[in-house]
Scaffold this motif. Structure first.
Motif, PDB file in Angstrom:
ATOM      1  N   GLY A   1       0.783  -1.233   0.000  1.00  0.00           N
ATOM      2  CA  GLY A   1       0.000   0.000   0.000  1.00  0.00           C
ATOM      3  C   GLY A   1       0.810   1.275   0.000  1.00  0.00           C
ATOM      4  N   LEU A   2       2.128   1.191   0.044  1.00  0.00           N
ATOM      5  CA  LEU A   2       2.962   2.399   0.080  1.00  0.00           C
ATOM      6  C   LEU A   2       3.335   2.858  -1.327  1.00  0.00           C
ATOM      7  CD1 LEU A   2       5.422   1.752   3.045  1.00  0.00           C
ATOM      8  CD2 LEU A   2       3.273   3.022   3.037  1.00  0.00           C
ATOM      9  N   ASP A   3       3.311   4.159  -1.520  1.00  0.00           N
ATOM     10  CA  ASP A   3       3.709   4.775  -2.785  1.00  0.00           C
ATOM     11  C   ASP A   3       5.044   5.483  -2.558  1.00  0.00           C
ATOM     12  OD1 ASP A   3       4.038   6.217  -5.106  1.00  0.00           O
ATOM     13  OD2 ASP A   3       2.015   7.066  -5.124  1.00  0.00           O
ATOM     14  N   LEU A   4       6.082   5.005  -3.223  1.00  0.00           N
ATOM     15  CA  LEU A   4       7.425   5.559  -3.032  1.00  0.00           C
ATOM     16  C   LEU A   4       7.860   6.443  -4.199  1.00  0.00           C
ATOM     17  CD1 LEU A   4       9.257   2.421  -1.569  1.00  0.00           C
ATOM     18  CD2 LEU A   4       8.177   4.310  -0.336  1.00  0.00           C
ATOM     19  N   ARG A   5       6.908   6.857  -5.025  1.00  0.00           N
ATOM     20  CA  ARG A   5       7.268   7.739  -6.137  1.00  0.00           C
ATOM     21  C   ARG A   5       7.864   9.042  -5.614  1.00  0.00           C
ATOM     22  NH1 ARG A   5       1.750   7.557  -9.539  1.00  0.00           N
ATOM     23  NH2 ARG A   5       0.995   7.525  -7.384  1.00  0.00           N
ATOM     24  N   GLY A   6       8.953   9.461  -6.258  1.00  0.00           N
ATOM     25  CA  GLY A   6       9.632  10.685  -5.842  1.00  0.00           C
ATOM     26  C   GLY A   6      10.711  10.451  -4.796  1.00  0.00           C
ATOM     27  N   ARG A   7      10.854   9.223  -4.310  1.00  0.00           N
ATOM     28  CA  ARG A   7      11.866   8.914  -3.301  1.00  0.00           C
ATOM     29  C   ARG A   7      13.014   8.158  -3.968  1.00  0.00           C
ATOM     30  NH1 ARG A   7       9.363   6.999   2.317  1.00  0.00           N
ATOM     31  NH2 ARG A   7      11.389   7.821   2.961  1.00  0.00           N
ATOM     32  N   ARG A   8      14.235   8.477  -3.549  1.00  0.00           N
ATOM     33  CA  ARG A   8      15.424   7.938  -4.211  1.00  0.00           C
ATOM     34  C   ARG A   8      16.286   7.176  -3.207  1.00  0.00           C
ATOM     35  NH1 ARG A   8      20.484  10.267  -6.538  1.00  0.00           N
ATOM     36  NH2 ARG A   8      20.835   9.228  -8.546  1.00  0.00           N
TER      37      ARG A   8
END
Length: 321
Positions: A17-24
């Motif tokens: 359920g986690l959205d990691l878009r934008g994280r590097r």
């Protein structure tokens, strides 16, 4: 409601359920085992991952599923060359990342070697201490400025830290007999102590560091062990489990093994894991006594020992941070 994870939780359970878009993220050891799975699950949730590996051709072959997952999720995966047994390679990798200038939310220091015959790195360090600890020590410190506020460092330690504390008087086995698992234990204790001191130095900036024991997983890490050595190790683990009243020992799957890394990197509250040692997706208890069972030895979290190791490491690599 807060989800409760444990020894059998997988990477997908932890990141469900986690959205990691934008994280590097930077993940070392992205050519096999836990490193490949860690990179794959992060990009599957939309993250941008830089995978570091000594053998880029091997890493290219190993990360096909991760590339497919990145295409499907909108994440990305790129690979960079890094040989932790060569400080020239470590510094070149760090310099390239600094020149690129893009920041990271998390660095996962995953790569390592276990129980090889006695050898030395390119710079003359005992292989395990030089690769597992000193290579990461230089890399992470050199690129620390790229960590975003509220960023994290995850340092992969091991229950193997229970084999030995660090030896700051003879880190390269110049005066003491070499034993494969004593050397491994020293390097894994060093990985835990590094997290303690890095966390102390950077927490005012909101950056936290944690050490992680992934569990026993049958990966390429054990390639230097014979079948007899592996059987003896498993037997000792089964004895320890029985003595502690635990269920019979079993190896974790790779997704189970990588779960604590991504839990500490993304899910766990920073103040809960900062400067701590984690296993089975929770912060471990401090435990005395012999045997490779759960918990962390006090010496692996000793803040004064961590400071002393930091100073010795700076002396050994000829660089101050």
């Amino acid at each position: 409601m807060t989800k409760i994870f444990g020894a059998s939780s997988t990477t997908h359970d932890v990141l469900d359920g986690l959205d990691l878009r934008g994280r590097r993220f930077l993940v070392t050891g992205a050519s096999a085992g836990l490193g490949v799975e860690t990179a794959r699950v992060l990009v599957a949730h939309g993250a941008d991952v830089v995978g570091a590996a000594r053998d880029l051709a091997k890493a290219e072959r190993a990360t096909g599923a991760a590339r497919d997952a990145a295409t499907a999720s909108g994440g990305s995966l790129e690979l960079v060359q890094l040989d932790l047994a060569s400080l020239n390679s470590v510094r070149a990798c760090a310099d390239a990342l600094l020149a690129d200038g893009r920041t990271f939310d998390v660095i996962i220091a995953n790569a390592g070697v276990m129980a090889p015959p006695f050898g030395r790195t390119e710079d003359g360090f005992e292989t395990q201490f030089g690769t597992n600890h000193l290579g990461h020590f230089v890399l992470v410190n050199r690129i620390a400025s790229l960590l975003r506020p509220e960023g994290r460092v995850v340092s992969l330690s091991s229950a193997g830290h229970r084999f030995s504390d660090v030896d700051l008087e003879d880190p390269n086995f110049e005066h003491t007999p070499y034993a494969e698992f004593v050397a491994y234990g020293r390097s894994k204790t060093a990985n835990a102590l590094f997290a303690v001191e890095f966390d102390r130095r950077h927490r005012d900036r909101g950056i936290r560091a944690a050490a992680v024991h992934p569990g026993g997983i049958n990966t390429e890490l054990g390639r230097h062990m014979s079948a007899e050595d592996m059987a003896a190790l498993v037997q000792s683990l089964e004895v320890a489990h029985a003595a502690a009243g635990l269920p019979p020992y079993r190896f974790k799957s790779i997704p189970e093994g990588a779960a604590t890394s991504v839990w500490a990197a993304v899910v766990a509250p920073a103040e809960e894991v900062g400067g701590r040692y984690c296993e089975d997706c929770h912060v471990a208890e401090t435990v005395e006594g012999e045997g490779l069972r759960g918990g962390v030895r006090p010496y692996a979290l000793d803040p004064e020992r961590a400071k002393a190791l930091w100073a010795k490491s700076e002396e050994m690599v000829g660089e101050r941070f």
